[in-house]
Every structure is written in structure tokens, then in C-alpha cells.
Scaffold this motif. Structure first.
Motif, PDB file in Angstrom:
ATOM      1  N   PHE A   1     -54.093  85.123  26.456  1.00 15.35           N
ATOM      2  CA  PHE A   1     -52.838  84.362  26.459  1.00 15.35           C
ATOM      3  C   PHE A   1     -51.812  84.926  25.487  1.00 15.35           C
ATOM      4  O   PHE A   1     -50.756  84.328  25.274  1.00 15.35           O
ATOM      5  CB  PHE A   1     -53.123  82.893  26.121  1.00 15.35           C
ATOM      6  CG  PHE A   1     -54.005  82.216  27.128  1.00 15.35           C
ATOM      7  CD1 PHE A   1     -53.487  81.730  28.314  1.00 15.35           C
ATOM      8  CD2 PHE A   1     -55.369  82.095  26.903  1.00 15.35           C
ATOM      9  CE1 PHE A   1     -54.303  81.128  29.255  1.00 15.35           C
ATOM     10  CE2 PHE A   1     -56.206  81.487  27.832  1.00 15.35           C
ATOM     11  CZ  PHE A   1     -55.658  81.007  29.011  1.00 15.35           C
ATOM     12  N   ALA A   2     -52.109  86.087  24.907  1.00 15.74           N
ATOM     13  CA  ALA A   2     -51.160  86.734  24.000  1.00 15.74           C
ATOM     14  C   ALA A   2     -50.027  87.357  24.823  1.00 15.74           C
ATOM     15  O   ALA A   2     -50.229  88.353  25.514  1.00 15.74           O
ATOM     16  CB  ALA A   2     -51.868  87.804  23.169  1.00 15.74           C
ATOM     17  N   ALA A   3     -48.860  86.770  24.758  1.00 14.52           N
ATOM     18  CA  ALA A   3     -47.712  87.284  25.504  1.00 14.52           C
ATOM     19  C   ALA A   3     -47.154  88.516  24.797  1.00 14.52           C
ATOM     20  O   ALA A   3     -46.881  88.453  23.587  1.00 14.52           O
ATOM     21  CB  ALA A   3     -46.634  86.212  25.625  1.00 14.52           C
ATOM     22  N   PRO A   4     -46.967  89.626  25.523  1.00 14.15           N
ATOM     23  CA  PRO A   4     -46.549  90.871  24.872  1.00 14.15           C
ATOM     24  C   PRO A   4     -45.319  90.740  23.986  1.00 14.15           C
ATOM     25  O   PRO A   4     -45.341  91.135  22.819  1.00 14.15           O
ATOM     26  CB  PRO A   4     -46.295  91.805  26.060  1.00 14.15           C
ATOM     27  CG  PRO A   4     -47.197  91.294  27.133  1.00 14.15           C
ATOM     28  CD  PRO A   4     -47.226  89.802  26.966  1.00 14.15           C
ATOM     29  N   ARG A   5     -44.256  90.192  24.502  1.00  9.86           N
ATOM     30  CA  ARG A   5     -43.008  90.133  23.728  1.00  9.86           C
ATOM     31  C   ARG A   5     -43.102  89.089  22.619  1.00  9.86           C
ATOM     32  O   ARG A   5     -42.724  89.338  21.468  1.00  9.86           O
ATOM     33  CB  ARG A   5     -41.835  89.805  24.663  1.00  9.86           C
ATOM     34  CG  ARG A   5     -41.508  90.925  25.648  1.00  9.86           C
ATOM     35  CD  ARG A   5     -40.286  90.572  26.475  1.00  9.86           C
ATOM     36  NE  ARG A   5     -39.977  91.606  27.445  1.00  9.86           N
ATOM     37  CZ  ARG A   5     -39.272  92.701  27.176  1.00  9.86           C
ATOM     38  NH1 ARG A   5     -38.795  92.878  25.952  1.00  9.86           N
ATOM     39  NH2 ARG A   5     -39.025  93.604  28.112  1.00  9.86           N
ATOM     40  N   THR A   6     -43.593  87.905  22.946  1.00  8.87           N
ATOM     41  CA  THR A   6     -43.658  86.814  21.980  1.00  8.87           C
ATOM     42  C   THR A   6     -44.592  87.141  20.829  1.00  8.87           C
ATOM     43  O   THR A   6     -44.279  86.910  19.654  1.00  8.87           O
ATOM     44  CB  THR A   6     -44.116  85.524  22.674  1.00  8.87           C
ATOM     45  OG1 THR A   6     -43.258  85.262  23.780  1.00  8.87           O
ATOM     46  CG2 THR A   6     -44.098  84.354  21.708  1.00  8.87           C
ATOM     47  N   PHE A   7     -45.755  87.706  21.154  1.00  4.78           N
ATOM     48  CA  PHE A   7     -46.752  88.024  20.140  1.00  4.78           C
ATOM     49  C   PHE A   7     -46.208  89.067  19.169  1.00  4.78           C
ATOM     50  O   PHE A   7     -46.319  88.931  17.952  1.00  4.78           O
ATOM     51  CB  PHE A   7     -48.024  88.546  20.826  1.00  4.78           C
ATOM     52  CG  PHE A   7     -49.260  88.437  19.987  1.00  4.78           C
ATOM     53  CD1 PHE A   7     -50.116  87.368  20.127  1.00  4.78           C
ATOM     54  CD2 PHE A   7     -49.568  89.409  19.055  1.00  4.78           C
ATOM     55  CE1 PHE A   7     -51.267  87.252  19.362  1.00  4.78           C
ATOM     56  CE2 PHE A   7     -50.707  89.316  18.278  1.00  4.78           C
ATOM     57  CZ  PHE A   7     -51.558  88.231  18.431  1.00  4.78           C
ATOM     58  N   GLY A   8     -45.608  90.123  19.710  1.00  3.12           N
ATOM     59  CA  GLY A   8     -45.055  91.171  18.854  1.00  3.12           C
ATOM     60  C   GLY A   8     -43.939  90.668  17.968  1.00  3.12           C
ATOM     61  O   GLY A   8     -43.859  91.021  16.780  1.00  3.12           O
ATOM     62  N   LEU A   9     -43.069  89.824  18.509  1.00  6.08           N
ATOM     63  CA  LEU A   9     -41.966  89.257  17.723  1.00  6.08           C
ATOM     64  C   LEU A   9     -42.510  88.371  16.604  1.00  6.08           C
ATOM     65  O   LEU A   9     -42.009  88.402  15.477  1.00  6.08           O
ATOM     66  CB  LEU A   9     -41.040  88.449  18.630  1.00  6.08           C
ATOM     67  CG  LEU A   9     -39.857  87.754  17.946  1.00  6.08           C
ATOM     68  CD1 LEU A   9     -38.941  88.771  17.279  1.00  6.08           C
ATOM     69  CD2 LEU A   9     -39.078  86.901  18.960  1.00  6.08           C
ATOM     70  N   ALA A  10     -43.550  87.604  16.911  1.00  8.57           N
ATOM     71  CA  ALA A  10     -44.134  86.716  15.901  1.00  8.57           C
ATOM     72  C   ALA A  10     -44.719  87.516  14.744  1.00  8.57           C
ATOM     73  O   ALA A  10     -44.567  87.138  13.570  1.00  8.57           O
ATOM     74  CB  ALA A  10     -45.210  85.845  16.545  1.00  8.57           C
TER      75      ALA A  10
END
Length: 470
Positions: free
Chosen positions: A362-371
């Protein structure tokens, strides 16, 4: 099409300019055993021949359009060994100190994501015994954590190693299969389908996770749970890290560890963690930084044998354990660790082998990296309770001598990644009767790693004497 698992892809998302997610190794070679005299050109050619049909060495990542899903592996049609195997020399006088500075510099360089995610630096002119000693060749290797974990990384070395100097490299067990390069439309279609089915998958994961939380609370009340995260004391290596690295290496005798294990009814891992706790206690005490409560480590555990997932390079979980840095007596520390580790392992075994992999999907590519970048930029690691102080890994190695392209491997030191909030990693690997200790850290947090690793042989001797005197 070979899609990265969520856990594999997470190591890509976790990466920042300071938080590099590759694993490294320092391999010291005795080239005098090579059937022909050493030359860099011949060595590189031999490496090329050994890995050109091994997907892990010749595949690269391809992102899914719009970042709708985890990336996929595709074969690098322009694979060029010269972009991956490089040649250097240790600066004069070529001693251990110069080698460590060079390796630390190489470890701080990110891998090029447009190519297969690995590099080897062949370093010549190393004199482990000083200016008068015989020269050694050192191979400093880097592979991204998205490609390997501890066990699979160790297995990949077999493609370049043999049991005799003039023998062929060890054979690969499974059939070679190179990833297919999908069309853009196929990537988008699969990503849309995967996104649409995630709510269903989430429901399947929530039930077992809720049950696990309930059982963990019960274990905590009974005093049989593993150490709880966010309960570690703060040290100088528990903050926001930089891209600078320091590296230090040490050697201890495996037979001594086994003798202690046998005499105390503990495990090799118990003894190793006891030595880590003693070395950290001595290091922090010398600096006037020893906390009153025990340091806590995150210990990766391979679930390769019990995992139901067939895909994915990383088949790992982890448990938390306190290291007994608040206990001066080494034997008392070992007894405490052995008991707590039994509870931690029982607790860990009650968790599904694929739990971490299931949630990582469930790790979203864009959201996870931004976080991750926001977390680093706001220096949040310094503002919340410490999750854990460091990572400690114990990787099983070969019980017999191995030969890398005909050169005997004298030592093989593994080095894992460091994280914001846990800027120190200690990894040990057994190799032909020795245990090689590799410590890597954020240089600003641990400027002199040798001040730490020098305590490992001393702590082993202290523990051995305590067992004998018991």
C-alpha cells in the motif's frame, strides 16, 4: 512482466540524497591464489562472463506511467560491464585507514537508477599490515536494497565464487529468466486494475493485523512481548542523518562464539547481540553518553523459508530487542538477552511471515517518497521518541573458504543502510571460521567507527572469561 513487490519498491521510495538504500560489502582478496597473475582487465572480463545471464545483475527499473503502481524490472538492452566495474587504488600509504576513508566515500555515492542497480569498485594497493605488508586487492560492492536482502545478496555472490581457485563459479539453482519489457498500455492497465483491487486486499490484511495487536497487548501484560518501538533512549546517532559515511571493520573468532553458545545454552545470535551491547556500552561510556536505560536494536529476520510469496527480492521481517547496555557484567547481559530473545522470537513467529510485505503493497510511490523527504527536511527524527537506536543484522556466510575469480576471500564485511533516526548499522557475517563485523554510520553521528568496533574482540574475551569463571 516482473513487478517489484511493495517491500522491494519501498526501498526506492525511502531513498533520499542522505538516506541511501544500497547495501555494501568490503571483500579482501588474496590474489596470490589466482591461477594466472592478477590483472584488472581479466578480472572484469571474468565478472562479465559470470553475470551476463543473471537477471539480478542485468535488469533495471522502469517506472509505471503517472506513478500509479510500483515499478517493474526490465532487461537493460545496453548493459555495459564498464559502467558497473571500476578500478581504483588506495591512496598512499595504502593502509587500513586510507581504505576505510575511500570505502566511506564510495558508500556515500548514490546508484544510477537508469542502469542495473549495482556497482563494484576494484581497489588495488591495499597493505593491511602497513607499508611493509603484502598487497591485497579489495572489491567494494554496492547493490540496491530493492534488488537484494541479506540472504539473497549472499546467494548472488555465488555467481562470482568457487570452492577452488581454478573451479567454475557455483551453479545457480533456479532457471534463469530475464524480465519482459511491457508496453506502456499494459503497464497502465495493470496499474489501474491493481489500484481498483486494493480496497479488497486491505480488508484481507486488516483482520489478521487487528488480531495480532490484541495478542501483542496480551503478551505485553504477561511480559513475553518483544521490546516496544518508540521506547529507546536517545543517543548521538539518533537524529537526522547526512550523506557522509564512516566505516569500520573488525574480526572475531567463530569458534569462541560457538564455545560460549554451547556453554550457556544460548544461540549464536544471542552471543552476537551481547557483544554488540557490550561494544556500544563501552563506546558510549568513553564518550560520557551512556544512557541509564538499555539501547534497543531492530534485528532483520529472513522469512524466505516460510513466506508464501514467490516474487520479490526482499523476504524479511524484523523484531526489536533491548541490548542490555545498562548491564555491566557480560554474562548477565547474555542471560538477559537470551531470555528476551526467546520471547521476541515467539512473538515474531506469531506474526505472519508476509505481514510486512502485505502492508508494503500500500506504499504509494509519490506519496511515500514525499513523506520521507518531508520527514527529513523537518528533522522530525529529533522531535519524536526514538523508535530504535540502530539496526543489527547477522548474515550467515560460507563455512568453507571461497575464491572470487580465483582469489581467496580473506574477509567479507557486510554493510547495511542507515536511516534518519537510526544513523548506525552493524552487520556481521561468518566466513570460513571467522566472524566479520561491518559498522557503517552517518559520519557526523559516529565520526570514528573504529572507536566502536575495537571493543568487539575485547567484549568477546570478557564474555569468554566470565563463562570460564562461572
Amino acid at each position: 512482466m516482473d513487478r517489484l513487490s511493495g517491500l522491494d519498491a519501498s526501498f526506492l521510495y525511502l531513498e533520499t540524497p542522505a538516506q541511501l538504500m544500497h547495501v555494501c560489502a568490503v571483500m579482501v582478496l588474496d590474489q596470490s591464489t589466482m591461477p594466472a597473475s592478477y590483472s584488472f582487465g581479466a578480472l572484469m572480463e571474468h565478472i562479465d562472463e559470470s553475470i551476463h545471464d543473471v537477471p539480478e545483475f542485468t535488469r533495471k527499473i522502469r517506472r509505471v506511467p503517472l506513478g500509479l503502481d510500483h515499478p517493474v524490472w526490465v532487461r537493460d538492452q545496453q548493459f555495459d560491464i564498464e559502467r558497473h566495474v571500476h578500478r581504483l587504488a588506495v591512496p598512499s600509504p595504502g593502509s587500513y585507514r586510507e581504505l576505510m576513508d575511500l570505502c566511506a566515500h564510495l558508500a556515500a555515492l548514490p546508484l544510477d537508477r537508469s542502469r542495473p542497480l549495482w556497482e563494484m569498485w576494484v581497489i588495488e594497493g591495499y597493505r593491511p599490515d602497513g607499508e611493509e605488508g603484502d598487497e591485497r586487492v579489495v572489491v567494494f560492492s554496492k547493490m540496491h536494497h530493492a534488488t537484494v536482502d541479506g540472504v539473497s545478496g549472499s546467494n548472488l555472490i555465488s555467481h562470482l565464487c568457487a570452492l577452488e581457485p581454478d573451479a567454475a563459479p557455483l551453479a545457480r539453482d533456479e532457471e534463469q529468466r530475464h524480465p519482459r519489457d511491457p508496453e506502456r498500455v499494459e503497464l497502465l492497465a495493470r496499474a489501474v486494475i491493481g489500484t481498483a483491487t486494493k480496497p479488497v486486499t486491505l480488508v484481507k490484511v486488516l483482520g489478521p493485523s487487528a488480531e495480532l495487536i490484541t495478542k501483542s497487548i496480551g503478551r505485553a501484560r504477561q511480559g513475553t512481548a518483544m521490546a516496544a518501538p518508540f521506547s529507546a533512549p536517545r543517543t548521538s546517532f539518533n537524529g537526522t542523518i547526512t550523506a557522509h559515511r564512516s566505516i569500520a571493520l573488525a574480526d572475531i573468532d567463530l569458534d569462541d562464539i560457538r564455545d560460549i553458545k554451547k556453554a550457556t545454552g544460548s544461540t549464536v545470535n544471542d552471543v552476537v547481540l551481547t557483544l554488540c551491547g557490550g561494544a556500544l556500552r563501552a563506546y558510549l561510556d568513553e564518550r560520557g553518553e551512556l544512557p541509564e536505560t538499555s539501547l534497543m536494536a531492530s534485528v532483520p529476520v529472513s522469512v524466505r523459508e516460510s513466506s508464501k510469496r514467490s516474487q520479490g527480492a526482499n523476504k524479511v521481517s524484523a523484531f526489536f530487542t533491548k541490548l542490555g547496555t545498562d548491564i555491566e557484567d557480560p554474562l548477565e547481559r547474555l542471560e538477559m538477552l537470551a531470555e528476551r530473545n526467546r520471547h521476541a522470537k515467539d512473538h515474531h513467529n506469531a506474526i505472519s511471515a508476509d505481514a510486512l510485505q502485505d502492508w508494503a503493497e500500500f506504499a504509494a510511490p509519490r506519496t511515500f517518497g514525499l513523506a520521507v523527504r518531508t520527514y527529513a527536511n523537518l528533522r522530525l527524527a529529533e522531535k519524536h521518541p526514538v523508535v530504535h537506536n540502530l539496526v543489527i543484522s547477522n548474515v550467515p556466510g560460507p563455512p568453507m573458504p571461497l575464491y572470487f575469480m580465483g582469489a581467496r576471500i580473506e574477509a567479507l564485511y557486510p554493510l547495511g543502510p542507515v536511516f534518519h533516526g537510526a544513523g548506525l548499522n552493524i552487520t556481521v557475517m561468518s566466513n570460513a571460521g571467522m566472524v566479520h563485523v561491518g559498522a557503517i554510520a552517518c559520519r557526523e553521528s559516529v565520526p570514528d567507527g573504529d572507536a566502536l568496533v575495537q571493543h568487539f574482540p575485547q567484549e568477546l574475551e570478557r564474555l569468554r572469561k566470565a563463562v570460564v569463571a562461572r
